[in-house]
Write an enzyme that holds these catalytic residues in place. Structure first.
Site, PDB file in Angstrom:
ATOM      1  N   SER A  15      -0.043  -6.253   7.920  1.00  0.00           N
ATOM      2  CA  SER A  15       0.218  -5.064   8.735  1.00  0.00           C
ATOM      3  C   SER A  15      -0.832  -4.905   9.829  1.00  0.00           C
ATOM      4  CB  SER A  15       0.235  -3.822   7.842  1.00  0.00           C
ATOM      5  OG  SER A  15       0.299  -2.651   8.616  1.00  0.00           O
TER       6      SER A  15
ATOM      7  N   GLU B  45       0.838  -1.209   0.000  1.00  0.00           N
ATOM      8  CA  GLU B  45       0.000   0.000   0.000  1.00  0.00           C
ATOM      9  C   GLU B  45       0.871   1.256   0.000  1.00  0.00           C
ATOM     10  OE1 GLU B  45      -3.060   0.219   3.069  1.00  0.00           O
ATOM     11  OE2 GLU B  45      -2.854   2.399   3.067  1.00  0.00           O
TER      12      GLU B  45
END
Ligand code: SF4
Length: 287
Positions: free
Chosen positions: A226, A127
């Site tokens: 994450s 990301e």
């Protein structure tokens, strides 16, 4: 041992949407390969299930044959990747989460204002790499206090800094970097709405509250997820020992002796059936 489960936990709307897009695309084109650029989501079980249905995962678009059908994951991609896909004549199926797409738009808006941009997140995460690609000359990823110092050095005369964040970091991390930017003499300019997505906030709040009632927390999620790593950190930050377990099979190597109240949660890319398997094994004493 009493077992409590955090609510909410598990799969978020962005991951569910990406999975639905992938499954509908596979069903709509039987026998054809769906090329997934990077892991669709950071969960090895989800990736294995898709692979069994005809998906193939690549980290380089050069591995996709010309004219192939490529799926961009919930984590989004940099504009350069989109241009490359177009140049190679690939058919793009875009599963970028709308919350991630919002951060891309904010990066462009801050860059258009000429601001240096601090992107609070983890270097190398898919990301973060995607957002960075929107304005690489203006964005610095700030993961640590040293990164804030490096940003200040790069723009010694700046007064303001646009602040963005990866959607799955903790609020504590963003608050720490914002404080350091202020201490470095930079006025943070924040987007109208925070970048950490609602699903991440709700799951972190839930595990923080659960940690206060438990003497150990297990977070079910992949080691490269994450948001799962952050859930374990948030629990530890609340004073409760926490472990990340990638699979119910990991239970065999865990020593839960002396634990009287165990809390369970799962990351935003973890399928619910895995959490229920974990829960059943714990309740039955089977490892
Ligand atoms: Fe989207 Fe948040 Fe889920 Fe990431 S964690 S896919 S940003 S809803």
């Amino acid at each position: 041992m009493k077992i409590l489960v955090a609510e909410p936990h598990g799969m978020c709307s962005g991951v569910a949407r990406a999975l639905r897009i992938a499954e509908e695309t596979l069903a709509g084109h039987p026998g054809e390969t769906l090329w997934c650029f990077h892991e669709l989501v950071h969960n090895e079980h989800v990736v294995a299930r898709l692979r069994a249905r005809g998906a193939r995962f690549v980290d380089d678009l050069a591995a996709v044959p010309p004219g192939g059908r490529v799926l961009f994951s919930a984590h989004g991609v940099a504009p350069g990747v989109r241009r490359l896909a177009e140049a190679r004549g690939l058919e793009v199926v875009d599963a970028t989460c709308p919350f991630v797409a919002k951060v891309h738009r904010e990066a462009l808006a801050f860059a258009a204002r000429g601001l240096p941009i601090a992107l609070v997140g983890h270097k190398g995460h898919d990301e973060v790499v995607g957002v960075l690609g929107e304005a690489p000359e203006r964005i610095r990823v700030v993961e640590t206090a040293a990164d804030v110092a490096a940003l200040r050095e790069a723009w010694p005369d700046a007064r303001e800094v646009g602040v963005l964040s990866q959607t799955t970091v903790s609020r504590e991390m963003v608050a720490a970097r914002v404080g350091e930017l202020r201490a470095a003499g930079l006025e943070p300019v924040l987007p109208d709405a925070r970048d950490i997505c609602t699903a991440t906030c709700q799951r972190q709040d839930a595990v923080r509250a659960l940690a206060a009632r438990c003497d150990r927390i297990l977070v079910l999620g992949s080691r490269n997820s994450s948001n799962s790593l952050r859930l374990a950190e948030v629990a530890r930050g609340a004073g409760t020992p926490a472990d990340l377990v990638a699979s119910p099979d990991d239970l065999a190597s865990l020593d839960l002796g002396g634990v009287s109240v165990l809390g369970l949660t799962s990351g935003a890319s973890t399928p619910e059936d895995l959490l229920q398997t974990l829960r059943r094994r714990l309740e039955s004493g089977a490892r």
